[in-house]
Design a protein around this motif. Structure first.
Motif, PDB file in Angstrom:
ATOM      1  N   ARG A 159       0.837  -1.195   0.000  1.00 46.82           N
ATOM      2  CA  ARG A 159       0.000   0.000   0.000  1.00 46.82           C
ATOM      3  C   ARG A 159       0.881   1.257   0.000  1.00 46.82           C
ATOM      4  O   ARG A 159       0.617   2.225  -0.718  1.00 46.82           O
ATOM      5  CB  ARG A 159      -0.890  -0.040   1.247  1.00 46.82           C
ATOM      6  N   ILE A 163       1.264   4.162  -3.074  1.00 50.26           N
ATOM      7  CA  ILE A 163       1.077   5.619  -2.927  1.00 50.26           C
ATOM      8  C   ILE A 163       2.298   6.365  -3.478  1.00 50.26           C
ATOM      9  O   ILE A 163       2.172   7.331  -4.219  1.00 50.26           O
ATOM     10  CB  ILE A 163       0.799   5.991  -1.453  1.00 50.26           C
TER      11      ILE A 163
ATOM     12  N   MET B   1      -6.974  -8.272  12.138  1.00 51.37           N
ATOM     13  CA  MET B   1      -7.135  -7.136  11.219  1.00 51.37           C
ATOM     14  C   MET B   1      -6.919  -5.820  11.978  1.00 51.37           C
ATOM     15  O   MET B   1      -7.498  -5.624  13.042  1.00 51.37           O
ATOM     16  CB  MET B   1      -8.550  -7.193  10.629  1.00 51.37           C
ATOM     17  N   ARG B   2      -6.060  -4.982  11.455  1.00 48.09           N
ATOM     18  CA  ARG B   2      -5.806  -3.705  12.115  1.00 48.09           C
ATOM     19  C   ARG B   2      -6.996  -2.763  11.897  1.00 48.09           C
ATOM     20  O   ARG B   2      -7.734  -2.898  10.927  1.00 48.09           O
ATOM     21  CB  ARG B   2      -4.573  -3.065  11.509  1.00 48.09           C
ATOM     22  N   HIS B   6      -5.182   2.746  11.835  1.00 54.01           N
ATOM     23  CA  HIS B   6      -3.865   2.238  11.461  1.00 54.01           C
ATOM     24  C   HIS B   6      -3.656   2.402   9.949  1.00 54.01           C
ATOM     25  O   HIS B   6      -2.611   2.874   9.497  1.00 54.01           O
ATOM     26  CB  HIS B   6      -3.731   0.771  11.872  1.00 54.01           C
ATOM     27  N   ASN B   7      -4.674   2.004   9.192  1.00 51.43           N
ATOM     28  CA  ASN B   7      -4.589   2.153   7.731  1.00 51.43           C
ATOM     29  C   ASN B   7      -4.477   3.622   7.320  1.00 51.43           C
ATOM     30  O   ASN B   7      -3.749   3.962   6.388  1.00 51.43           O
ATOM     31  CB  ASN B   7      -5.816   1.522   7.067  1.00 51.43           C
ATOM     32  N   GLN B   9      -3.077   5.925   9.035  1.00 47.36           N
ATOM     33  CA  GLN B   9      -1.710   6.369   9.354  1.00 47.36           C
ATOM     34  C   GLN B   9      -0.724   5.937   8.262  1.00 47.36           C
ATOM     35  O   GLN B   9       0.169   6.703   7.888  1.00 47.36           O
ATOM     36  CB  GLN B   9      -1.279   5.820  10.732  1.00 47.36           C
ATOM     37  N   ILE B  10      -0.906   4.719   7.728  1.00 49.92           N
ATOM     38  CA  ILE B  10      -0.022   4.247   6.642  1.00 49.92           C
ATOM     39  C   ILE B  10      -0.143   5.202   5.451  1.00 49.92           C
ATOM     40  O   ILE B  10       0.848   5.630   4.865  1.00 49.92           O
ATOM     41  CB  ILE B  10      -0.379   2.808   6.232  1.00 49.92           C
ATOM     42  N   GLU B  11      -1.356   5.539   5.117  1.00 49.17           N
ATOM     43  CA  GLU B  11      -1.598   6.424   3.970  1.00 49.17           C
ATOM     44  C   GLU B  11      -1.033   7.831   4.248  1.00 49.17           C
ATOM     45  O   GLU B  11      -0.370   8.420   3.400  1.00 49.17           O
ATOM     46  CB  GLU B  11      -3.104   6.488   3.690  1.00 49.17           C
ATOM     47  N   TRP B  13       1.383   8.759   6.268  1.00 50.32           N
ATOM     48  CA  TRP B  13       2.846   8.773   6.273  1.00 50.32           C
ATOM     49  C   TRP B  13       3.398   8.611   4.848  1.00 50.32           C
ATOM     50  O   TRP B  13       4.348   9.291   4.468  1.00 50.32           O
ATOM     51  CB  TRP B  13       3.402   7.682   7.197  1.00 50.32           C
ATOM     52  N   ALA B  14       2.786   7.721   4.054  1.00 57.90           N
ATOM     53  CA  ALA B  14       3.253   7.524   2.668  1.00 57.90           C
ATOM     54  C   ALA B  14       3.125   8.838   1.880  1.00 57.90           C
ATOM     55  O   ALA B  14       4.022   9.187   1.102  1.00 57.90           O
ATOM     56  CB  ALA B  14       2.449   6.420   1.991  1.00 57.90           C
ATOM     57  N   ARG B  15       2.057   9.571   2.114  1.00 59.81           N
ATOM     58  CA  ARG B  15       1.882  10.854   1.406  1.00 59.81           C
ATOM     59  C   ARG B  15       2.935  11.863   1.887  1.00 59.81           C
ATOM     60  O   ARG B  15       3.480  12.633   1.104  1.00 59.81           O
ATOM     61  CB  ARG B  15       0.471  11.417   1.623  1.00 59.81           C
ATOM     62  N   VAL B  17       5.928  11.136   2.969  1.00 61.34           N
ATOM     63  CA  VAL B  17       7.197  10.726   2.352  1.00 61.34           C
ATOM     64  C   VAL B  17       7.255  11.195   0.905  1.00 61.34           C
ATOM     65  O   VAL B  17       8.272  11.713   0.433  1.00 61.34           O
ATOM     66  CB  VAL B  17       7.355   9.183   2.437  1.00 61.34           C
ATOM     67  N   LYS B  18       6.133  11.032   0.232  1.00 58.22           N
ATOM     68  CA  LYS B  18       6.091  11.390  -1.192  1.00 58.22           C
ATOM     69  C   LYS B  18       6.286  12.893  -1.403  1.00 58.22           C
ATOM     70  O   LYS B  18       6.913  13.318  -2.368  1.00 58.22           O
ATOM     71  CB  LYS B  18       4.738  10.952  -1.768  1.00 58.22           C
ATOM     72  N   TRP B  23      12.132  13.354   4.335  1.00 56.59           N
ATOM     73  CA  TRP B  23      11.591  12.228   5.095  1.00 56.59           C
ATOM     74  C   TRP B  23      12.674  11.327   5.672  1.00 56.59           C
ATOM     75  O   TRP B  23      12.536  10.743   6.733  1.00 56.59           O
ATOM     76  CB  TRP B  23      10.632  11.389   4.232  1.00 56.59           C
ATOM     77  N   GLN B  27      13.030   9.254   9.246  1.00 59.35           N
ATOM     78  CA  GLN B  27      13.043   7.794   9.256  1.00 59.35           C
ATOM     79  C   GLN B  27      14.344   7.266   9.881  1.00 59.35           C
ATOM     80  O   GLN B  27      14.339   6.273  10.587  1.00 59.35           O
ATOM     81  CB  GLN B  27      12.890   7.265   7.825  1.00 59.35           C
TER      82      GLN B  27
END
Lengths: 187, 62
Positions: A159, A163, B1-2, B6-7, B9-11, B13-15, B17-18, B23, B27
Motif C-alpha cells: 500500500r 502511494i 485485522m488492524r 492504522h490504515n 496512518q499508513i496512507e 505517512w506515505a503521502r 514521504v512522497k 523524510w 526515518q
C-alpha cells in the motif's frame, strides 16, 4: 540522487557495503521488506533479503572469501562448502552480519525459478531511495507482496509503495506478474 | 485485522514521504534507534552467564 552519508541509516550502509562485495561476483536484487523501508515505510526490521543468481561452488567460495575479507561473517558456518552444500544448494537461505555483530542481518539465497531469474535480469536502481542498490522493478515487488507474501505487514508495504508510485505504476504489468506468480510459485 | 486508524496512518505517512524530500532524516532516527537499542540489549545478554549461548538461542542459531 544518491543520499549523503549522514542521511543513510545503519541498514542503508550495511546493505550498500554488503552489495558492493556481492556485485563483484554475482548479480543480485534486494527484495521484500527493505524495498518498502528504503521508500520511507515507517517500520523496523533487523534483516534485509538478497536474492542472487545461482552460481557454482567455485564462484561462491570466492564470493564468501571476499565477504569475510570485508568483515562480514556467515551465522550458519564459516565453511563455504557447508554454506553452499547444506544451505544454498538446497534452496535455504543463510545469514551474514558484520563480524561479531548479531544484527542487522543479510538473508541471502539463490534464485530458484524463472521468476527469480527474470527479476534479477530486469533489476534496476530506484532513484527515490537514493541508494546504490539494485531492486526488482517496483511493480514486481508490489505483485509479490499482494499475491505471494500476503501478511498484514506485506500488504501494508504494498500500500505504501502504491502511494509513492501512484502516478507511474503499470497496473497491467502488476496483474500479468501476479498471473506468473500463480503459475510458477503457487502451482 | 488492524483498525481503520492504522490504515489511515499508513496512507498519511506515505503521502508525507512522497511530498517531503526530508523524510529520510525522520526515518533515520526511528530506524537507527531500533537497531542501536537492540544491539545494547544484546550486549547485556552477552554479559550474562552463558550469554553467548543464550543469545544464539534467542536468534535461533543453535
Amino acid at each position: 540522487m544518491k543520499r549523503g552519508i549522514n542521511e543513510r541509516t545503519i541498514l542503508d550502509k550495511f546493505a550498500e557495503d554488503f552489495c558492493e562485495v556481492i556485485e563483484k561476483h554475482a548479480k543480485y536484487i534486494i527484495c521484500s521488506g527493505f524495498v518498502a523501508i528504503s521508500h520511507g515505510r515507517s517500520r523496523g526490521t533487523e534483516d534485509i533479503d538478497i536474492l542472487i543468481e545461482k552460481i557454482n561452488f567455485e564462484k561462491f567460495k570466492k564470493l564468501h572469501e571476499d565477504l569475510v575479507k570485508n568483515n562480514f561473517e556467515c551465522m550458519q558456518s564459516k565453511n563455504s562448502k557447508i554454506i553452499f552444500k547444506e544451505y544454498l544448494e538446497n534452496g535455504n537461505s543463510v545469514r551474514y552480519t558484520r563480524e561479531k555483530e548479531y544484527l542487522p542481518e543479510m538473508e541471502l539465497k539463490f534464485a530458484k525459478d524463472e521468476i527469480d531469474s527474470e527479476q534479477i535480469k530486469s533489476r534496476m536502481k530506484l532513484p527515490f531511495t537514493g541508494l546504490d542498490l539494485y531492486f526488482p522493478r517496483i511493480e514486481e515487488s508490489i505483485a509479490f507482496k499482494e499475491e505471494y507474501l500476503k501478511s498484514q505487514k506485506d500488504l501494508e508495504d504494498a500500500r505504501h509503495l502504491r502511494i509513492i508510485y501512484e502516478d507511474t505504476l503499470d497496473e497491467n504489468y502488476i496483474e500479468k506478474f501476479k498471473e506468473k506468480i500463480r503459475k510458477v510459485k503457487l502451482k | 485485522m488492524r483498525d481503520k486508524t492504522h490504515n489511515e496512518q499508513i496512507e498519511r505517512w506515505a503521502r508525507y514521504v512522497k511530498e517531503n524530500p526530508n523524510w529520510k532524516k525522520e526515518q533515520k532516527l526511528f530506524l537507527d534507534s531500533q537497531l542501536i537499542n537492540s544491539k545494547n540489549k544484546f550486549k547485556k545478554i552477552l554479559s550474562l552467564p552463558d550469554g553467548e549461548n543464550k543469545l544464539k538461542r534467542i536468534r535461533n542459531l543453535n
